[in-house]
Structure formats: C-alpha cells, structure tokens
Design an enzyme around this catalytic site. Structure first.
Site, PDB file in Angstrom:
ATOM      1  CG  ASP A  13      38.486  48.594  45.230  1.00 60.57           C
ATOM      2  OD1 ASP A  13      38.120  48.464  44.060  1.00 60.57           O
ATOM      3  OD2 ASP A  13      38.451  47.680  46.072  1.00 60.57           O
ATOM      4  CE  LYS A  16      43.860  50.575  39.933  1.00 55.82           C
ATOM      5  NZ  LYS A  16      43.401  50.212  41.272  1.00 55.82           N
ATOM      6  N   GLY A  40      36.955  47.381  38.773  1.00 54.36           N
ATOM      7  CA  GLY A  40      35.779  48.219  38.572  1.00 54.36           C
ATOM      8  C   GLY A  40      36.083  49.589  39.110  1.00 54.36           C
ATOM      9  CG  HIS A  41      37.825  52.389  37.282  1.00 54.57           C
ATOM     10  ND1 HIS A  41      38.842  51.557  36.902  1.00 54.57           N
ATOM     11  CD2 HIS A  41      37.408  53.015  36.180  1.00 54.57           C
ATOM     12  CE1 HIS A  41      39.026  51.686  35.611  1.00 54.57           C
ATOM     13  NE2 HIS A  41      38.176  52.561  35.154  1.00 54.57           N
ATOM     14  CD  GLN A 223      42.486  43.535  39.453  1.00 58.53           C
ATOM     15  OE1 GLN A 223      43.367  43.345  38.638  1.00 58.53           O
ATOM     16  NE2 GLN A 223      41.226  43.608  39.120  1.00 58.53           N
TER      17      GLN A 223
HETATM   18  P1  IMP Z   1      39.863  37.723  41.708  1.00 53.31           P
HETATM   19  O1  IMP Z   1      40.755  38.722  41.078  1.00 53.31           O
HETATM   20  O2  IMP Z   1      38.419  37.857  41.336  1.00 53.31           O
HETATM   21  O3  IMP Z   1      40.364  36.312  41.502  1.00 53.31           O
HETATM   22  O4  IMP Z   1      39.895  37.964  43.290  1.00 53.31           O
HETATM   23  C1  IMP Z   1      41.071  37.779  44.067  1.00 53.31           C
HETATM   24  C2  IMP Z   1      41.157  38.805  45.183  1.00 53.31           C
HETATM   25  O5  IMP Z   1      41.408  40.083  44.603  1.00 53.31           O
HETATM   26  C3  IMP Z   1      39.882  38.971  45.995  1.00 53.31           C
HETATM   27  O6  IMP Z   1      40.239  39.278  47.334  1.00 53.31           O
HETATM   28  C4  IMP Z   1      39.188  40.151  45.367  1.00 53.31           C
HETATM   29  O7  IMP Z   1      38.333  40.824  46.254  1.00 53.31           O
HETATM   30  C5  IMP Z   1      40.389  41.002  45.003  1.00 53.31           C
HETATM   31  N1  IMP Z   1      40.130  41.892  43.864  1.00 53.31           N
HETATM   32  C6  IMP Z   1      40.053  41.567  42.558  1.00 53.31           C
HETATM   33  N2  IMP Z   1      39.820  42.636  41.801  1.00 53.31           N
HETATM   34  C7  IMP Z   1      39.770  43.685  42.638  1.00 53.31           C
HETATM   35  C8  IMP Z   1      39.591  45.092  42.446  1.00 53.31           C
HETATM   36  O8  IMP Z   1      39.448  45.602  41.333  1.00 53.31           O
HETATM   37  N3  IMP Z   1      39.598  45.848  43.572  1.00 53.31           N
HETATM   38  C9  IMP Z   1      39.794  45.323  44.812  1.00 53.31           C
HETATM   39  N4  IMP Z   1      39.971  44.023  45.040  1.00 53.31           N
HETATM   40  C10 IMP Z   1      39.964  43.212  43.961  1.00 53.31           C
END
Ligand code: IMP
Length: 427
Positions: A13, A16, A40-41, A223
C-alpha cells in the site's frame, strides 16, 4: 533499453500504482510479476479514479503492452469483473496479455484461506481471504491449474477431477464442510477460459522481444518486501516474492536485464493484518495519520495500522533488492504534524541494532529508537520542485536519504498525477 522494477519498500500500500501510472508515459511494457487480487491500488488520472487489483497500471496508456506474468495468481472471475469495469469506462484491453502458466484461484482456495485463518484463532495472519496462500500451496505441490489449462477441456477436466476430489475429502473430513461440485466448477472455469482466451499467451516471449528490441519495460511489484515469503516478517507475510528476485521467476526475465530498482515507500508506515510493526504509533497519532492518509484497505476496506518511517527496515529493503532510488509518497499526510519521526535503530536487550531480525520473538521484543524533528505544518500539495518544499520537509527527506543511502528520485504530495515532485529521471 531500460528495465525498471518498481517494488513496495514497506508492508504494501505504498502507492506503487500512482508511480507506475506516472512512468507509463515513457514505458512500452508494464508487467506484474507476483501476488493476485490481494493487491489493490487506486489510480487517479485524467481518465478518472480506478481501483485495480490485477491489471497492471499501464493499461491507461493505449501505447503500453500490459502483462500479467506467470508468477501472478489469478481469480478469473475477479479479473473479468475488473476488465469489464475498465471497458465500461472506455479503457481498451487489446494490449492485455495473461501468462499461460499463471496459476488459477479456484473456489476452494478461497474457502481454505478462510478456514485456515479461523483455525489459527489468535495466531491468524489477517489475510485478505482471496485464496492466495492456498493457490501458491497447490502450485508448489504441483497440483495447481494454470491459465493454459482453462482453454483445454480434457486437461481441465482431468486436473480438476483430481483436485476437487482431494479438496472435498479435506473439506468434509477435516473441516466438516459440504463438498463442492466438480461439474459446476468445471463448467464455470471453462467459460472463464473461453472469455479470457484472446488474452492468454506466452508472455515470456513478448517480454523477450521487448528486451531484444530495446523497449522500456516497467516491472510492477505488488504488496511489499516486508511481506515477502522469504524475506518478510514470516509467518506474517504473503505467499509470493514481492522482492525484485520475484520479477525474474515471475516473468521469465534474465536477472541482468533489470538495471534499476525503485522502491516506493510512504513518508510514514502502514501495515494491514497482524504481525510485527516496530514503528506502530500510539492510537491517537495512528488515527490522525489514518484519517489524513485515508488508510483503509483497497481490497478489504480494513483500517490500516499506522506509524513512523522505519529507516532500518528501509535500509534492509535497499540492500536486499539493490535499490537505486526511492519514491517517497504521501508526504502531504505529514503536513500538519508538529513533530515528525524517523526510526534509526532498534533497541534490543539494551543494545541498539541496525538490522532487522529473523526470529519472530526478536521482532516482538525490539523497541524503535527515533530521531525527532520539527514538522513543517504547511501544505505541500501545490509544490512541484524540491527546492520549494519547506526547510523542515527537506531536512526530513535529506535525513532519510542519508540513513538509507540512496537518492529520493520521486516525491508524491497528493493522489493526482501532477501532485508529484520528480527530482531524477528514472526511466
Ligand atoms: P494474503 O496475501 O491475502 O495471504 O495476506 C497475507 C498478509 O499480507 C496479510 O497481512 C495481508 O493483510 C497482507 N497483504 C496482502 N496483500 C496486501 C496488499 O496489497 N497490501 C497490504 N497488505 C497486503
């Protein structure tokens, strides 16, 4: 030729999407290399405001080829929804290419993501529940379904039969859940395959040709490095490699091709979900930053945890990825702060360390040490040149550069494209 990787320098977040969108005016190809619709952005440009999860931010420039690489995991339903939304807003998808070997998220991946989280109770990761962990698990276990399988009836049926039967046994025997219908999943995914077929191709070849022809290529990380499966705060991480190494395996790109790595970081820090976050601020400060920075997840809407800029973690990210430039976003969110802070070390058992630990226990026991400096308490949103920033803001940014050891090339002072200070050419 120039290949620039844009990676998240914190816990995701970082903004990017805005940086990629900004640079697409000079790019011929933009390629996503890992993650899925957990990312998500929001992109704000003259065409409107867009919330994107899977499609590279280059899609708004009709000259840019957009690639969803083999390292990305795809929920076809969500991808089609995103494509339709863009189409309705007049954005052409003719130059969107999806890797044949990207893995596909299936309904039971979503189910298992939730069930696994619930079974962990207090120790849950706080995933986005988009099926990310379970789909990468199946990829590694060599039982996954790839995009190319969706366009082959026989292969899809045979691979799905094994997978659905196995998952149904786990669903009923471990979790006491009703089974899923193989027939329904098969028909549904065949239909997804039919709709996506014009976009599914060998994206490695497109990239290879672009490289050979000297095109400008932007690699778009999702991420952030602190969520990297290998190098993040394990087990509170995602299941892919947001680090720059992920771009080679996630696209089929030779390592020597990547000449520049730009790490995007906020002027402060946020994290969604559970896990270590040394510079997390007290609730009053966090609430202020959250409010001013609109720190609520694009994917899940969850409030983000907020805190101060962590230069120790940033330096680690720089070392690990060969970062040669920073983009600092959301400087304006600090505009009203009377005092701003940079974490310059971690106190661990009465000593100050300058490195991130690997053990969860150490992560949990460390205390950040801060350098405090006066805030600038004036709006930076109209400023377009570094020299015009208030002295206090320049001091803050200079100090980050000094501690981290790489130049700040881009500074973002608002969500819109033009609310940006570009100090050095990065592409
Ligand atoms: P997952 O990727 O859904 O398995 O989540 C694993 C961890 O990564 C969790 O703490 C999510 O909140 C975090 N996470 C996954 N995608 C994002 C992102 O795009 N931005 C911020 N945190 C993320």
């Amino acid at each position: 030729m120039s290949v620039l990787a844009i990676i998240g320098g914190q816990w995701g977040d970082e903004g990017k999407g805005k940086v990629v969108d900004l640079l697409t005016t000079r790019a011929h190809v933009v390629a996503r290399y890992q993650g899925g619709d957990n990312a998500g952005h929001t992109v704000v440009n003259p065409k409107g405001t867009f919330r994107m999860h899977l499609i590279p931010s280059g899609i708004f420039n009709p000259e840019v080829t957009c690639i969803i690489g083999n390292g990305v995991v795809i929920n076809p339903q969500r991808l089609l929804e995103e494509m339709n939304t863009l189409r309705e807003q007049g954005i052409s998808l003719d130059r969107l290419y999806i890797s044949e070997t990207a893995h596909v998220i299936l309904p039971f991946h979503l189910l298992f993501d939730g069930l696994l989280e619930e079974s962990k109770g207090e120790g849950s990761i706080g995933t986005t529940r988009r099926g990310i962990g379970p789909v990468y698990t199946d990829k590694a276990a060599r039982v996954g379904i790839r995009m190319v399988d969706l366009v082959d009836e026989e292969i899809l049926l045979s691979r799905l039969t094994y997978l659905v039967n196995t998952k149904n046994r786990i669903l009923s025997q471990v979790y006491g859940q009703p089974p899923l219908s193989l027939h329904e999943i098969y028909l549904q995914y065949l239909e997804y395959g039919r709709q996506l077929a014009p976009h599914i191709t060998d994206t490695r070849k497109i990239l290879f040709r672009a490289l050979r022809d000297g095109k400008n290529i932007v690699l778009e990380g999702a991420q952030g490095v602190m969520l990297d499966l290998d190098f993040g705060t394990y087990p509170y991480v995602t299941s892919s490699s947001p680090s720059v190494g992920g771009a080679c395996t996630g696209l089929g790109l030779p390592p020597w091709a990547i000449q520049r790595v730009l790490a995007v970081s906020k002027a402060y820090c946020t994290r969604v979900g559970a896990g270590p976050f040394p510079t997390e601020a007290d609730e009053e400060t966090a609430a202020r930053l959250r409010e001013r920075g609109h720190e609520f997840g694009t994917t899940t809407g969850r409030p983000r945890r907020c805190g101060w800029f962590d230069a120790v973690a940033m330096r680690y990210v720089v070392e690990l990825n060969g970062v040669n430039g920073l983009a600092i976003t959301k400087l304006d969110v600090l505009d009203e702060e009377p005092v701003v802070r940079i974490c310059t070390g971690y106190r661990l058992n009465d000593t100050i360390v300058q490195d991130v630990p690997n053990s969860l226990l150490l992560w949990r026991s460390l205390e950040p040490t801060y350098e405090e400096m006066p805030g600038w308490q004036t709006s930076t949103r109209q400023i377009r040149a570094f020299e015009d920033l208030p002295t206090e803001a320049r001091t803050f940014l200079d100090r980050i550069e000094q501690i981290v050891g790489v130049p700040i090339s881009i500074i973002s002072v608002g969500p819109n494209r033009e609310e940006t200070i570009i100090r050095h050419k990065v592409l």
